[in-house]
Design an enzyme around this catalytic site. Structure first.
Site, PDB file in Angstrom:
ATOM      1  N   ASN A 133       0.808  -1.228   0.000  1.00 33.50           N
ATOM      2  CA  ASN A 133       0.000   0.000   0.000  1.00 33.50           C
ATOM      3  C   ASN A 133       0.841   1.278   0.000  1.00 33.50           C
ATOM      4  OD1 ASN A 133       0.764  -0.177   2.727  1.00 33.50           O
ATOM      5  ND2 ASN A 133      -1.109   0.824   3.413  1.00 33.50           N
TER       6      ASN A 133
ATOM      7  N   GLU B 260       4.696  -3.093  12.372  1.00 32.55           N
ATOM      8  CA  GLU B 260       3.613  -2.105  12.225  1.00 32.55           C
ATOM      9  C   GLU B 260       2.473  -2.842  11.544  1.00 32.55           C
ATOM     10  OE1 GLU B 260       0.943  -0.058  11.387  1.00 32.55           O
ATOM     11  OE2 GLU B 260       2.067   0.773   9.697  1.00 32.55           O
TER      12      GLU B 260
ATOM     13  N   CYS C 144      -2.940   2.109   6.439  1.00 29.85           N
ATOM     14  CA  CYS C 144      -3.016   1.673   7.848  1.00 29.85           C
ATOM     15  C   CYS C 144      -3.658   2.766   8.672  1.00 29.85           C
ATOM     16  CB  CYS C 144      -1.621   1.442   8.415  1.00 29.85           C
ATOM     17  SG  CYS C 144      -0.711   0.234   7.531  1.00 29.85           S
TER      18      CYS C 144
HETATM   19  C1  UN1 Z   1       0.448   3.332   5.889  1.00 29.97           C
HETATM   20  O1  UN1 Z   1      -0.709   3.360   5.559  1.00 29.97           O
HETATM   21  O2  UN1 Z   1       0.948   2.257   6.274  1.00 29.97           O
HETATM   22  O3  UN1 Z   1       0.177   8.955   7.473  1.00 29.97           O
HETATM   23  C2  UN1 Z   1       1.363   4.492   5.802  1.00 29.97           C
HETATM   24  C3  UN1 Z   1      -0.095   8.531   6.345  1.00 29.97           C
HETATM   25  C4  UN1 Z   1       1.036   8.287   5.377  1.00 29.97           C
HETATM   26  C5  UN1 Z   1       1.656   6.956   5.602  1.00 29.97           C
HETATM   27  C6  UN1 Z   1       0.679   5.807   5.672  1.00 29.97           C
HETATM   28  N1  UN1 Z   1       2.012   9.328   5.545  1.00 29.97           N
HETATM   29  O4  UN1 Z   1      -1.233   8.303   5.998  1.00 29.97           O
END
Ligand code: UN1
Length: 500
Positions: free
Chosen positions: A155, A253, A287
């Site tokens: 992603n 993570e 995420c």
């Molecule tokens: C992710 O979805 O694993 O804060 C990373 C954010 C992005 C990074 C997302 N700078 O949504």
């Protein structure tokens, strides 16, 4: 639309500074139209073995290069990424599907990380402190861990790789990297840039392949000293078990179930914008994506109506085309998972107010698209309000006050990101203290973390480590305490201390 393409038919692994063809390969599919872009190797344990051997050898010399000089390479990498930002962003949209504007943003995160970590080459501070005894000096310094294994998701195929590889490299480590099979092109582009920037051979090795073969071989390998992983909870647990039994350091993570809280005094226009951006941007495949809205009962109806209006305006299609706001889902398996949750939500008694279907836009019939979806009248115990769906599905939960809102936010097993919309400074400070997540936003959605702050979360989101920020260096270094006794005699700590 300018043509976007990769300069090879089959991506090669990159081991010890050489591009090496794999024996078997699988196709990489453009999620926007279902067409094959390129093939990617399904590597073996022997390939991992070669990569680790190269990394181990190269790391010995690299560790002796002064950090400010290692940083010079990162500055050049940052510069090249900057020059090729548009080209790389287009390739990123091609393999991942995210809309071009977001792809540009993701490449920018990689650029930011390169320059930030290059700067660390001149800092990477330890501490000096007083010793307990006279004529004795004490300090702590960071030492590289050795060989770092990084396993990255589809992603954010370039940004997350830079969060892990750049701090690892500037700290004096070598890297073996398994990119996600769905998005290997970013790895190919990044190693080409690293090579051109003058990164010595063997310091960044790429081995494409499955988690069960390549990932597992990396995690089990005795010469890989740290594993840094971003991905599913299930895989994270497996990595934790394997690393735990070897006493290997690991950083995980593992996603989120992030909420936006909207209080009765919120700027509703702003809240709607923030919710729509963080719930449906990247088609909900972050995420950090917002998948729950916890709304004060006094503004529930108005917020719901405004959200529906805004959702109707979202355009779905190929992310390379102008004016598209919601791109495809990564593949059919992703769509199937979302569909299952739509059924679960209906069965649990939530009300589906808009969306809920897979769609096949004209001339993109073989792509993987899903309508932005809103459930209302969800309760905190429902699975749609507890589990990560990884798609454009949002559930509205109504609460009476801030206490209940915070409780609802904290009721999930994840703890990545949260947000509150309110004009009341007292509520802001209470929320930032009590929301149990690694990232808290005030009057903004749940996405958009910046690379110089720690990224990660509490509870099921990880195991206490952080990506990016200065904290990333803690994953890729060991702290060493150094005592220099210049008294010329044996001084026994805790014993030869003269009390005044
Ligand atoms: C992710 O979805 O694993 O804060 C990373 C954010 C992005 C990074 C997302 N700078 O949504």
């Amino acid at each position: 639309m300018p043509k976007v393409s990769v300069d090879v038919k089959v991506l090669p692994n990159y081991i010890n500074g050489e591009f090496i063809q794999g024996e078997t390969s699988v196709p990489v599919i453009n999620p926007a139209n279902g067409e094959k872009i390129v093939d990617v190797p399904q590597s073996t344990r022997d390939d991992v073995e070669e990569a680790v051997k190269a990394a181990k050898e190269a790391q010995k010399k690299w560790a002796l290069v002064p950090a400010p000089q290692r940083a010079e390479v990162l500055y050049r990498i940052g510069q090249l990424l900057k020059e090729r930002k548009e080209e790389i962003a287009r390739l990123l949209t091609l393999e991942n599907g995210k809309v071009l504007e977001e792809a540009r943003g993701e490449v920018q995160e990689g650029i930011d990380m390169a320059f930030y970590m290059a700067g660390e080459g001149r800092r990477m501070f330890g501490q000096t402190t007083h010793a307990e005894l006279p004529n004795k000096f004490a300090m702590s310094v960071r030492a590289p861990v050795g060989v770092v294994g990084i396993i990255t998701p589809w992603n954010f195929p370039i940004a997350i790789a830079t969060w892990k590889a750049f701090p690892a490299l500037v700290a004096g480590n070598a890297v073996v990297w398994k990119p996600a099979t769905e998005t290997p092109i970013m790895a190919y582009e990044l190693v080409k840039i690293c090579e051109e920037a003058g990164l010595p051979k063997g310091l960044l090795n790429v081995v494409y392949g499955s988690g069960s073969t390549v990932g597992e071989a990396m995690v089990r390998h005795p010469d890989i000293d740290v594993i840094s992983f971003t991905g599913s909870n299930e895989t994270g647990r497996r990595i934790a078990e394997l690393c735990g039994s070897q006493l290997k350091k690991y950083s995980l993570e593992l996603g989120g179930k992030n909420a936006v809280i909207v209080m009765d005094d919120a700027d509703l226009d702003l809240a709607v914008e923030g919710i729509v951006w963080s719930a449906f941007g990247t088609s909900g495949q972050r995420c950090t994506a917002c998948s729950r809205v916890i709304v004060h009962e006094a503004v529930k109806e108005e917020l719901e109506n405004r959200l529906i209006e805004e959702i109707k305006r979202l355009t779905i299609g190929n992310g390379l085309e102008e004016g598209i706001r919601v791109g495809p889902i990564i593949n059919q398996a992703g769509i199937d998972k979302i569909k299952r949750y739509i059924e679960i939500g209906k069965d649990e008694g939530a009300t589906l107010v808009i969306g809920g279907n897979q769609v096949h836009p004209k001339s993109l019939e073989n792509g993987f698209y899903f309508e932005p979806t809103l459930f209302t009248d969800a309760t905190i115990d429902m699975r749609i309000a507890q589990e990560e769906i990884f798609g454009p599905v949002l559930s509205l939960i109504t609460v009476k006050d801030l206490d209940e809102a915070i409780e609802a936010n904290n009721s999930v097993k994840y703890g990545l990101s949260s947000s509150i919309f309110t004009r009341d400074v007292n509520k802001v400070f209470r929320a930032q203290r009590d929301l149990d997540t690694g990232i808290v936003y005030v009057n903004a959605g749940t996405t958009g973390a910046e690379i110089h702050l720690p990224f990660g979360g509490t509870k099921g989101t990880g195991n206490g480590h952080r990506d990016s920020g200065i904290q990333a260096l803690d994953v890729f270094t060991e702290w060493k305490a150094v005592y220099v006794d210049y008294s010329g005699k044996l001084q026994r700590a805790q014993i030869d201390v003269e009390t005044q």
